[in-house]
Design a protein around this motif. Structure first.
Motif, PDB file in Angstrom:
ATOM      1  N   SER A 247      27.042  46.945  44.356  1.00  0.00           N
ATOM      2  CA  SER A 247      27.136  48.059  43.409  1.00  0.00           C
ATOM      3  C   SER A 247      28.473  48.100  42.681  1.00  0.00           C
ATOM      4  CB  SER A 247      26.966  49.366  44.189  1.00  0.00           C
ATOM      5  OG  SER A 247      27.837  49.350  45.318  1.00  0.00           O
ATOM      6  N   ALA A 248      29.455  47.326  43.136  1.00  0.00           N
ATOM      7  CA  ALA A 248      30.804  47.370  42.547  1.00  0.00           C
ATOM      8  C   ALA A 248      31.064  46.082  41.759  1.00  0.00           C
ATOM      9  CB  ALA A 248      31.831  47.529  43.663  1.00  0.00           C
ATOM     10  N   PRO A 249      32.012  46.125  40.823  1.00  0.00           N
ATOM     11  CA  PRO A 249      32.317  44.903  40.069  1.00  0.00           C
ATOM     12  C   PRO A 249      32.887  43.833  40.993  1.00  0.00           C
ATOM     13  CG  PRO A 249      33.500  46.831  39.198  1.00  0.00           C
ATOM     14  CD  PRO A 249      32.872  47.259  40.463  1.00  0.00           C
ATOM     15  N   ILE A 250      32.310  42.646  40.988  1.00  0.00           N
ATOM     16  CA  ILE A 250      32.828  41.532  41.790  1.00  0.00           C
ATOM     17  C   ILE A 250      32.767  40.267  40.944  1.00  0.00           C
ATOM     18  CG2 ILE A 250      32.286  42.416  44.109  1.00  0.00           C
ATOM     19  CD1 ILE A 250      29.778  40.540  44.017  1.00  0.00           C
ATOM     20  N   PRO A 272      29.179  48.996  36.720  1.00  0.00           N
ATOM     21  CA  PRO A 272      29.345  49.407  35.319  1.00  0.00           C
ATOM     22  C   PRO A 272      29.981  48.342  34.425  1.00  0.00           C
ATOM     23  CG  PRO A 272      30.260  51.046  36.837  1.00  0.00           C
ATOM     24  CD  PRO A 272      29.904  49.874  37.664  1.00  0.00           C
ATOM     25  N   GLU A 273      30.869  47.501  34.966  1.00  0.00           N
ATOM     26  CA  GLU A 273      31.559  46.515  34.112  1.00  0.00           C
ATOM     27  C   GLU A 273      30.764  45.222  33.991  1.00  0.00           C
ATOM     28  OE1 GLU A 273      32.997  48.063  36.617  1.00  0.00           O
ATOM     29  OE2 GLU A 273      34.514  49.347  35.672  1.00  0.00           O
ATOM     30  N   ALA A 274      30.908  44.548  32.825  1.00  0.00           N
ATOM     31  CA  ALA A 274      30.208  43.276  32.597  1.00  0.00           C
ATOM     32  C   ALA A 274      30.893  42.154  33.381  1.00  0.00           C
ATOM     33  CB  ALA A 274      30.230  42.950  31.112  1.00  0.00           C
ATOM     34  N   PRO A 275      30.113  41.270  34.011  1.00  0.00           N
ATOM     35  CA  PRO A 275      30.718  40.160  34.757  1.00  0.00           C
ATOM     36  C   PRO A 275      31.148  39.024  33.830  1.00  0.00           C
ATOM     37  CG  PRO A 275      28.327  40.063  34.926  1.00  0.00           C
ATOM     38  CD  PRO A 275      28.653  41.269  34.090  1.00  0.00           C
TER      39      PRO A 275
END
Ligand code: NAP
Ligand code: ZN
Ligand code: ZN
Length: 347
Positions: A247-250, A272-275
């Motif tokens: 669920s978190a940006p990785i 929420p952030e794009a990888p």
């Protein structure tokens, strides 16, 4: 209209508090359900806190709903008063586009109506979810729930269950396939159960070293601590399929490197952030990166029936409605074993 009670967020920064609101009067195709249990999905947190944008307040979250039918409209054939019933992430869609005709209502080309934080097909009436005493919705979007299973443990199947079952079926996971599940939370633990039931060799890849014993008891054969570079390297080019539930940006690149030739990583977690993807990581082994959204009504029913047949249910911690804000904080720390389920008798 019937008055009901639930918990709502009034803004992106406010805790959830008690909220009284109205459910619509029963239309001929509607089913009214007294909600008994509702699972707590990480999407509830993303939406309550407006992490995906477009949040509408007041917001009554909850799309893992099980309960008993309390009334039915004059056209309803599928349910009668007293039946168990489930409602997942969708409560309506256009029903006529090609996706809807295929039973893939989640990919409706016109508008699919989310169970909460959405608007009905009229594009204006807000929908309110399962953190509430009762819900009224059309029979076509209500699922049948077996009397054989523990109802509180069935609730999370309506989102965490179908969201993991659907990609495993779509990518035809079968006996002997090497499958990794990234993130052992609500979705992840269901992914482990389904992949193991389908005969795959299942590996959990987790940030939490202390989840190894649980992973194995859920059905995993192998366990990798993602922070341990040597453990990750030892599984380079190994997996046929990776289901990423984080669920978190990785950084996705170290996970892509674990896929063998033609392997696929499916993203179901929605940070929420794009990888950022290193293209060499894909082209070097003809790897594929894909996504999957919940599941349509027919497949959700198929999954519920599969769970009844194979005795598959979620591992849960039952909470009172008033504990919801605390439960969110625990989920954000990865401290959930493995789904919180609200007992609606507590409001
Ligand atoms: P959850 O229960 O909170 O589990 C998420 C897991 O991700 C955690 O338990 C943790 O597992 C891992 N994780 C969390 N933060 C991390 C980080 N910084 N780095 C690496 N791993 C981390 O959440 P959930 O309810 O399963 O939902 C997971 C995601 O799926 C959410 O983004 C949700 O919105 C999304 N979702 C998508 C769909 C869809 O249709 N595609 C449907 C439902 C939910 P470990 O402790 O094992 O590392
Ligand atoms: Zn969900
Ligand atoms: Zn449609």
């Amino acid at each position: 209209m019937t008055q009901t009670k639930g918990y709502a967020a009034q803004s992106a920064t406010a805790p959830l508090t008690e909220f009284e609101f109205e459910r619509r009067a029963l239309n001929p195709d509607d089913v009214s359900i007294d909600i008994l249990f509702c699972g707590v999905c990480h999407s509830d947190i993303h939406q309550v806190r407006n992490e995906w944008g477009g949040a509408m307040y007041p917001m009554v979250p909850g799309h893992e709903i099980v309960g008993r039918v309390s009334a039915v409209g004059s056209n309803v054939q599928k349910f009668k008063v007293g039946d168990l019933a489930g409602v997942g992430c969708l409560v309506d869609s256009c029903r006529t586009c090609s996706s809807c005709e295929e039973g893939l209502e989640q990919y409706c080309e016109v508008h699919s109506v989310g169970t909460y934080n959405s608007v009905e097909m009229d594009k204006k009436t807000p929908t309110y979810g399962g953190y509430s005493k009762h819900i009224v919705t059309t029979q076509d979007f209500v699922l049948k729930v077996s009397e054989k299973l523990d109802l509180a443990r069935v609730a999370p199947l309506l989102c965490a269950g179908i969201t993991t079952y659907s990609p495993l079926k779509q990518w035809n996971i079968k006996k002997g396939d090497r499958v990794a599940i990234v993130g052992l939370g609500g979705l992840g633990h269901m992914g482990v159960k389904f992949a193991a039931a389908m005969g795959a060799e299942v590996t959990v890849i987790s940030t939490s070293a202390n989840k190894e014993a649980d992973a194995k008891s859920l059905g995993a054969h192998r366990f990798i601590v993602s922070k341990d570079k040597s453990q990750m390297k030892a599984s380079s080019n190994y997996f046929d399929f990776i289901l990423n539930t984080v669920s978190a940006p990785i950084d996705l690149n170290p996970y892509l490197a674990l896929l063998r030739l033609d392997g696929t990583m499916v993203l179901v977690g929605v940070p929420p952030e794009a990888p950022q993807i290193q293209v060499f990581n894909l082209i070097g082994k003809r790897r594929r990166l894909a996504g999957s959204l919940i599941g349509g009504l027919p497949e959700t029913q198929e999954m519920l029936d599969y769970c009844a047949e194979h005795n598959i249910m979620s591992d849960i911690e039952i909470i009172k409605m008033e504990q919801i804000n605390e439960a969110y904080e625990r989920m954000l720390k990865g401290d959930v074993h493995y789904r919180f389920v609200i007992d609606l008798a507590t409001i």
